[in-house]
Design a protein around this motif. Structure first.
Motif, PDB file in Angstrom:
ATOM      1  N   GLY A  92      -4.928   1.515  -2.945  1.00  0.00           N
ATOM      2  CA  GLY A  92      -5.739   0.358  -3.303  1.00  0.00           C
ATOM      3  C   GLY A  92      -5.309  -0.348  -4.578  1.00  0.00           C
ATOM      4  N   GLU A  93      -4.266   0.157  -5.245  1.00  0.00           N
ATOM      5  CA  GLU A  93      -3.773  -0.483  -6.465  1.00  0.00           C
ATOM      6  C   GLU A  93      -2.383  -1.060  -6.219  1.00  0.00           C
ATOM      7  OE1 GLU A  93      -3.941   1.839 -10.036  1.00  0.00           O
ATOM      8  OE2 GLU A  93      -5.921   2.641  -9.539  1.00  0.00           O
ATOM      9  N   ARG A 130       2.916  -1.501  -2.163  1.00  0.00           N
ATOM     10  CA  ARG A 130       2.016  -1.642  -3.312  1.00  0.00           C
ATOM     11  C   ARG A 130       2.706  -2.250  -4.527  1.00  0.00           C
ATOM     12  NH1 ARG A 130      -0.524   4.342  -2.525  1.00  0.00           N
ATOM     13  NH2 ARG A 130      -1.583   3.895  -0.557  1.00  0.00           N
ATOM     14  N   ASP A 153      -4.574  -5.463   2.235  1.00  0.00           N
ATOM     15  CA  ASP A 153      -5.950  -5.755   2.631  1.00  0.00           C
ATOM     16  C   ASP A 153      -6.640  -4.525   3.201  1.00  0.00           C
ATOM     17  OD1 ASP A 153      -5.809  -8.397   1.826  1.00  0.00           O
ATOM     18  OD2 ASP A 153      -5.450  -9.186   3.841  1.00  0.00           O
ATOM     19  N   GLU A 155      -6.142  -1.497   2.395  1.00  0.00           N
ATOM     20  CA  GLU A 155      -6.470  -0.599   1.300  1.00  0.00           C
ATOM     21  C   GLU A 155      -7.619  -1.120   0.434  1.00  0.00           C
ATOM     22  OE1 GLU A 155      -2.996   0.698  -0.835  1.00  0.00           O
ATOM     23  OE2 GLU A 155      -2.022   1.378   1.004  1.00  0.00           O
ATOM     24  N   LYS A 156      -7.899  -2.417   0.493  1.00  0.00           N
ATOM     25  CA  LYS A 156      -9.025  -2.971  -0.264  1.00  0.00           C
ATOM     26  C   LYS A 156     -10.349  -2.688   0.417  1.00  0.00           C
ATOM     27  CE  LYS A 156      -6.541  -6.795  -2.347  1.00  0.00           C
ATOM     28  NZ  LYS A 156      -6.222  -8.208  -2.175  1.00  0.00           N
TER      29      LYS A 156
END
Length: 158
Positions: A92-93, A130, A153, A155-156
């Motif tokens: 997510g980063e 990423r 997206d 991972e968000k």
């Protein structure tokens, strides 16, 4: 050492996985340019490949945020160092290429880091998607920039 491969469908297109007795050698989307011409023997019973499929399916369904697979990608010592650093980018980063160069304690190697990132043979599992430009823009991805955006997206949603 014998190599084996399998293909399977994901939400973002067909993937090919390749392994040998040491671990996973590669994971490519069908349009990626980094896939080798020779993949070895097609095998649907290889435990490393089957575990990778299971973990990737969990990732694409949103129930997995990290991978635990033996990795055996072939590359130079520098590429290996960059690929290892990629595995430390949290789910997510995103990092910039400068962040990645700093992570390997070679802050002036931004271009070389970018080249090594682009040659990463294990898509998604070694999360080169990423890494983004310093200005926050999505930059090249061997699997296509649209696919990179979809992975980020996904991972968000967490």
């Amino acid at each position: 050492m014998n190599t084996r491969y399998v293909t399977f469908d994901t939400a973002l297109g067909k993937m090919t996985l390749q392994s040998n007795d040491l671990g996973l050698l590669g994971a490519w989307f069908e349009t990626q340019t980094t896939q080798p011409k020779e993949l070895g023997e097609y095998c649907e019973t290889d435990p490393i490949l089957n575990n990778a499929i299971k973990q990737l399916q969990e990732y694409f369904s949103g129930s997995r945020t990290d991978f635990s697979l033996p990795l055996a990608a072939k590359g130079t010592a520098f590429q290996q160092k960059v690929w290892q650093a990629l595995t430390t980018i949290p789910y997510g980063e995103t990092w910039s290429y400068q962040d990645l160069a700093d992570a390997i304690k070679n802050p002036k190697a931004v271009r070389a880091v970018g080249l090594a990132n682009g040659k990463n043979p294990i898509s998604v599992i070694v999360p080169c998607h990423r890494v983004i430009g310093k200005n926050g823009k999505l930059t090249g991805y061997a699997g296509g920039v649209e696919r990179k955006a979809k992975l980020l997206d996904l991972e968000k949603m967490e």
